[in-house]
Design a protein around this motif. Sequence first.
Motif, PDB file in Angstrom:
ATOM      1  N   TYR A 179      -6.024   5.706   1.470  1.00 48.53           N
ATOM      2  CA  TYR A 179      -5.953   4.253   1.642  1.00 48.53           C
ATOM      3  C   TYR A 179      -5.083   3.898   2.856  1.00 48.53           C
ATOM      4  N   GLU A 213     -12.961   1.369  -9.929  1.00 51.39           N
ATOM      5  CA  GLU A 213     -11.801   0.781  -9.281  1.00 51.39           C
ATOM      6  C   GLU A 213     -11.221  -0.366 -10.092  1.00 51.39           C
ATOM      7  N   GLN A 217      -6.951  -0.512 -11.740  1.00 56.33           N
ATOM      8  CA  GLN A 217      -6.002  -1.503 -11.243  1.00 56.33           C
ATOM      9  C   GLN A 217      -4.780  -1.583 -12.160  1.00 56.33           C
ATOM     10  N   ARG A 221      -1.163   2.071  -9.431  1.00 56.55           N
ATOM     11  CA  ARG A 221      -2.091   1.936  -8.308  1.00 56.55           C
ATOM     12  C   ARG A 221      -1.699   0.758  -7.420  1.00 56.55           C
ATOM     13  N   LYS A 225      -0.738   0.851  -3.467  1.00 55.69           N
ATOM     14  CA  LYS A 225      -1.390   0.042  -2.436  1.00 55.69           C
ATOM     15  C   LYS A 225      -0.372  -0.811  -1.681  1.00 55.69           C
ATOM     16  N   THR A 226       0.660  -1.278  -2.378  1.00 55.59           N
ATOM     17  CA  THR A 226       1.701  -2.068  -1.715  1.00 55.59           C
ATOM     18  C   THR A 226       2.425  -1.218  -0.678  1.00 55.59           C
ATOM     19  N   ASN A 228       1.215   1.358   0.864  1.00 52.92           N
ATOM     20  CA  ASN A 228       0.286   1.588   1.970  1.00 52.92           C
ATOM     21  C   ASN A 228       0.169   0.378   2.877  1.00 52.92           C
ATOM     22  N   LYS A 229       0.259  -0.810   2.302  1.00 54.40           N
ATOM     23  CA  LYS A 229       0.193  -2.030   3.118  1.00 54.40           C
ATOM     24  C   LYS A 229       1.385  -2.099   4.060  1.00 54.40           C
TER      25      LYS A 229
END
Length: 287
Positions: A179, A213, A217, A221, A225-226, A228-229
């Motif tokens: 990601y 997906e 959530q 996960r 994702k946070t 990765n952002k």
Amino acid sequence: MTTYAIIVTYNGSQWIDKCLSSLESSSIPLKILVVDNGSTDDTIEIIQNNFPQVELIISDENLGFGKANNIGLKRVLDENADYALLLNQDAWAESDTIEKLIKISKANSQIGVLSPIPYNGDGTGVDYLYKKFYKNDVDKNRDFGNLTYQTNFINAACWLITKEVLSDIGGFHPHFFMYGEDVNYLDRIKKHNKYIIAITESTKYFHDRAERESIEQNSKRIAFKTENKIKVNIYNPNISKLVTLRYYLVIAIKNIFKKDSQGFKWFFVTMKYCFLSINNRKIKYPL
């Protein structure tokens, strides 16, 4: 003309037959290369038994999406192939999809990365993430003919990449495991300011991910994702690192004062990637 189809697998036994069968049915010849990230199911056995003509590279460890794809992308450059077609293990294409993509690419040399329209796994409609997010990035005022338009972003589940882009941009950033590596790659293309990203409605592929997906959530996960952002923004060469640092530190400090335990976490995550990005915020990462 030589085109490599590169598929990264990890416990993908439920999809890999459909994925590879679609590539073998391509209307143009392909060199198919699978890089397996240490699958523990029967993915490897399925490939070896049912697709003996597919080249299979087996990694002893899970390299992640970007590093595993880089193995295939290096092969493209080493053999001076014309195109790399990246395809997710849980995706498959129509027989003429790759041929159509290449025809569009040949007619528009400024297109560096090209994607077909993504549909869901059963083919009943457009992929839910594309419909929710990515569709808004399509600029139909930048029309290249044959229902092909410039876009700001399209995820890397099905990308056609030219050898020229690989020569100028290189591979995926080594600091991304899964990601965000596709966002970073396209950010680097934009900074290079020579190629454009495009999507075509003249062909499609199928991506079987919606139900899976939505189930995944969970809080772990979301936290992943946070992080990765934060990483994507810090490594984005189009944005000042100081601006990004200030933005995330303000959020982190606010959370700390609210006695939110996550505030400390994001503070240290932000500092970590700012430090790691000092000498690792480039346009090109040679393969």
